[in-house]
Design a protein around this motif. Structure first.
Motif, PDB file in Angstrom:
ATOM      1  N   TYR A 170       0.905   6.140  -0.994  1.00  0.00           N
ATOM      2  CA  TYR A 170      -0.239   5.943  -2.037  1.00  0.00           C
ATOM      3  C   TYR A 170       0.118   5.034  -3.197  1.00  0.00           C
ATOM      4  O   TYR A 170       1.252   5.281  -3.765  1.00  0.00           O
ATOM      5  CB  TYR A 170      -0.770   7.163  -2.203  1.00  0.00           C
ATOM      6  N   VAL A 171      -0.785   4.235  -3.749  1.00  0.00           N
ATOM      7  CA  VAL A 171      -0.367   3.381  -4.828  1.00  0.00           C
ATOM      8  C   VAL A 171      -1.270   3.758  -5.791  1.00  0.00           C
ATOM      9  O   VAL A 171      -2.603   3.608  -5.711  1.00  0.00           O
ATOM     10  CB  VAL A 171      -0.955   1.699  -4.096  1.00  0.00           C
ATOM     11  N   SER A 172      -0.575   3.367  -7.070  1.00  0.00           N
ATOM     12  CA  SER A 172      -1.278   3.741  -8.127  1.00  0.00           C
ATOM     13  C   SER A 172      -2.445   2.858  -8.437  1.00  0.00           C
ATOM     14  O   SER A 172      -2.402   1.655  -8.013  1.00  0.00           O
ATOM     15  CB  SER A 172      -0.351   3.739  -9.511  1.00  0.00           C
ATOM     16  N   PRO A 173      -3.605   2.929  -9.324  1.00  0.00           N
ATOM     17  CA  PRO A 173      -4.496   2.188  -9.305  1.00  0.00           C
ATOM     18  C   PRO A 173      -4.183   0.808 -10.333  1.00  0.00           C
ATOM     19  O   PRO A 173      -4.533  -0.213  -9.859  1.00  0.00           O
ATOM     20  CB  PRO A 173      -5.511   2.940 -10.551  1.00  0.00           C
ATOM     21  N   GLU A 174      -3.110   0.856 -11.013  1.00  0.00           N
ATOM     22  CA  GLU A 174      -2.608  -0.184 -11.777  1.00  0.00           C
ATOM     23  C   GLU A 174      -2.114  -1.357 -10.596  1.00  0.00           C
ATOM     24  O   GLU A 174      -2.290  -2.436 -10.885  1.00  0.00           O
ATOM     25  CB  GLU A 174      -1.661   0.041 -12.954  1.00  0.00           C
ATOM     26  N   TRP A 175      -1.284  -0.825  -9.848  1.00  0.00           N
ATOM     27  CA  TRP A 175      -0.550  -1.638  -8.661  1.00  0.00           C
ATOM     28  C   TRP A 175      -1.671  -2.089  -7.566  1.00  0.00           C
ATOM     29  O   TRP A 175      -1.643  -3.035  -7.202  1.00  0.00           O
ATOM     30  CB  TRP A 175       0.676  -1.055  -8.309  1.00  0.00           C
ATOM     31  N   ALA A 176      -2.661  -1.103  -7.343  1.00  0.00           N
ATOM     32  CA  ALA A 176      -3.466  -1.330  -6.298  1.00  0.00           C
ATOM     33  C   ALA A 176      -4.265  -2.592  -6.652  1.00  0.00           C
ATOM     34  O   ALA A 176      -4.910  -3.339  -6.004  1.00  0.00           O
ATOM     35  CB  ALA A 176      -4.196  -0.368  -6.157  1.00  0.00           C
ATOM     36  N   ALA A 177      -4.569  -2.659  -8.022  1.00  0.00           N
ATOM     37  CA  ALA A 177      -5.430  -3.577  -8.394  1.00  0.00           C
ATOM     38  C   ALA A 177      -5.028  -5.254  -8.266  1.00  0.00           C
ATOM     39  O   ALA A 177      -5.635  -6.174  -8.497  1.00  0.00           O
ATOM     40  CB  ALA A 177      -5.744  -3.508 -10.244  1.00  0.00           C
ATOM     41  N   ARG A 178      -3.730  -5.087  -8.063  1.00  0.00           N
ATOM     42  CA  ARG A 178      -2.924  -6.525  -7.833  1.00  0.00           C
ATOM     43  C   ARG A 178      -2.780  -6.613  -6.308  1.00  0.00           C
ATOM     44  O   ARG A 178      -2.628  -8.065  -5.798  1.00  0.00           O
ATOM     45  CB  ARG A 178      -1.408  -6.297  -8.385  1.00  0.00           C
ATOM     46  N   LEU A 179      -3.130  -5.784  -5.509  1.00  0.00           N
ATOM     47  CA  LEU A 179      -3.316  -6.049  -4.073  1.00  0.00           C
ATOM     48  C   LEU A 179      -4.559  -6.473  -3.501  1.00  0.00           C
ATOM     49  O   LEU A 179      -5.663  -6.415  -4.415  1.00  0.00           O
ATOM     50  CB  LEU A 179      -2.740  -4.731  -3.379  1.00  0.00           C
ATOM     51  N   PRO A 180      -4.779  -6.918  -2.385  1.00  0.00           N
ATOM     52  CA  PRO A 180      -6.096  -7.347  -1.841  1.00  0.00           C
ATOM     53  C   PRO A 180      -7.096  -6.579  -1.980  1.00  0.00           C
ATOM     54  O   PRO A 180      -6.964  -5.176  -1.986  1.00  0.00           O
ATOM     55  CB  PRO A 180      -5.614  -7.589  -0.499  1.00  0.00           C
ATOM     56  N   ALA A 181      -8.235  -6.703  -2.422  1.00  0.00           N
ATOM     57  CA  ALA A 181      -9.621  -5.904  -2.780  1.00  0.00           C
ATOM     58  C   ALA A 181     -10.044  -5.355  -1.571  1.00  0.00           C
ATOM     59  O   ALA A 181     -10.898  -4.476  -1.547  1.00  0.00           O
ATOM     60  CB  ALA A 181     -10.428  -6.812  -3.514  1.00  0.00           C
ATOM     61  N   LYS A 182      -9.709  -6.013  -0.186  1.00  0.00           N
ATOM     62  CA  LYS A 182     -10.196  -5.512   1.055  1.00  0.00           C
ATOM     63  C   LYS A 182      -9.119  -5.208   2.010  1.00  0.00           C
ATOM     64  O   LYS A 182      -8.021  -5.618   1.777  1.00  0.00           O
ATOM     65  CB  LYS A 182     -10.917  -6.689   1.837  1.00  0.00           C
ATOM     66  N   PRO A 183      -9.381  -4.161   2.814  1.00  0.00           N
ATOM     67  CA  PRO A 183      -8.409  -3.841   3.808  1.00  0.00           C
ATOM     68  C   PRO A 183      -7.779  -5.027   4.647  1.00  0.00           C
ATOM     69  O   PRO A 183      -8.472  -5.975   4.985  1.00  0.00           O
ATOM     70  CB  PRO A 183      -8.972  -2.959   4.947  1.00  0.00           C
ATOM     71  N   CYS A 184      -6.302  -5.211   4.886  1.00  0.00           N
ATOM     72  CA  CYS A 184      -5.815  -6.306   5.474  1.00  0.00           C
ATOM     73  C   CYS A 184      -4.475  -5.870   6.012  1.00  0.00           C
ATOM     74  O   CYS A 184      -4.032  -4.779   5.628  1.00  0.00           O
ATOM     75  CB  CYS A 184      -5.750  -7.470   4.547  1.00  0.00           C
ATOM     76  N   LEU A 185      -3.835  -6.686   6.578  1.00  0.00           N
ATOM     77  CA  LEU A 185      -2.335  -6.639   7.239  1.00  0.00           C
ATOM     78  C   LEU A 185      -1.522  -7.518   6.038  1.00  0.00           C
ATOM     79  O   LEU A 185      -1.879  -8.648   5.867  1.00  0.00           O
ATOM     80  CB  LEU A 185      -2.206  -7.122   8.756  1.00  0.00           C
ATOM     81  N   LEU A 186      -0.581  -6.740   5.737  1.00  0.00           N
ATOM     82  CA  LEU A 186       0.679  -7.588   4.792  1.00  0.00           C
ATOM     83  C   LEU A 186       1.871  -7.693   5.659  1.00  0.00           C
ATOM     84  O   LEU A 186       2.366  -6.625   6.414  1.00  0.00           O
ATOM     85  CB  LEU A 186       0.961  -6.573   3.681  1.00  0.00           C
TER      86      LEU A 186
END
Length: 295
Positions: free
Chosen positions: A122-138
């Protein structure tokens, strides 16, 4: 009839659970599910990710998680096989080479076909904001894989030391730069593509050329080639090779010999199969098998 089970995790109250079913759901390899059934947002009473909070578990074959959502963005990771995350409009299918990213509050269900090691972060909101806005594969680069492997081997959950904090920030920093994509093995219900995709899933070793498939669905080879690119974002050969790679990963876990596997997947000799597998995973089939057993 699907059987619903409840499982609990450390730190949860008796009322906090995921619904888990032990029978294969109807949507496989990218088929879209209708997500209009009611669901309840999960309150897992987890600590606030700072910047990560991790959970690890051993999952049995044919395990599914009913429709739910999380208050935090979630990275899903498996050590082998295939993970299916069903969303409102699509299903993301990922082999172990990829993480599946699901942003906070996005409703989703999940299915895992074989026994494996599963981790969620589970990712903090601060870091999540830097990840893609939609579900995807990384993509899991070697560094990302090594950092996750270390957390798994030490069974780290909350980050209790400055070194763990630095490791988590390095992992997230690399994920912000890693390539992302949609479903690894997309599906289509197009009337001419769907029967071909289903036939290949039933028999991945079928070596019929595109022209033969075109004749079976009463169209031209050129038209069918355009349909693959338009509907699936890749050509016929690429889609079939991805299917064979996913099938091979499953067969390796089952202990099937390399020679039998090559034959089942349509290769004329084991060397050709081994070369394909090494090209896409960076490992020989036997090394991949041993690595999956060691994880």
């Amino acid at each position: 009839m699907r059987t619903l089970l409840s499982i609990q995790y450390a730190g949860q109250s008796s009322n906090d659970h995921l619904n888990v079913y032990n029978e294969k759901p109807p949507n496989r390899y990218g088929e879209t599910a209708k997500m209009d059934c009611p669901y309840t947002p999960l309150d897992l009473t987890l600590p606030t990710p700072a910047p990560l909070y991790l959970r690890h578990e051993a999952v049995e074959a044919h395990t599914g998680y009913a429709l739910h959502r999380h208050p935090w963005g979630q990275l899903n990771r498996i050590n082998l096989g295939l993970l299916e995350i069903t969303l409102d409009q699509e299903t993301l299918v990922a082999p172990a080479d990829f993480l599946v990213w699901v942003p906070a509050e996005v409703p989703h269900a999940a299915y895992i076909s074989q026994a494996l090691a599963y981790s969620s972060a589970y990712v903090s909101p601060e870091w999540a904001a830097r990840l893609p806005a939609k579900p995807c594969l990384l993509s899991q680069t070697p560094l990302v894989r090594a950092l996750f492997d270390d957390f798994y081997q030490r069974q780290v959950q909350a980050l209790s030391s400055p070194l763990d904090q630095q490791q988590a920030e390095l992992l997230l920093g690399r994920l912000c730069l890693t390539p992302k994509q949609g479903c690894y093995l997309p599906h289509s219900e197009h009337r001419q593509l769907a029967p071909i995709l289903r036939a290949l899933q039933a028999q991945p070793g079928d070596n019929q050329p595109l022209s033969a498939w075109a004749a079976q669905v009463h169209t031209s080879e050129r038209t069918l080639a355009r349909l693959f690119q338009r509907e699936l974002g890749m050509n016929f050969g690429q889609w079939r090779q991805r299917l064979r790679l996913l099938t091979a990963q499953s067969l390796l876990k089952q202990g099937v010999s390399i020679a039998d596997m090559a034959w089942q997947l349509g290769y004329g000799n084991p060397s050709a199969f081994i070369a394909m597998f090494r090209q896409h995973t960076g490992l020989s089939p036997e090394r991949y098998r041993q690595q999956s057993l060691d994880t």
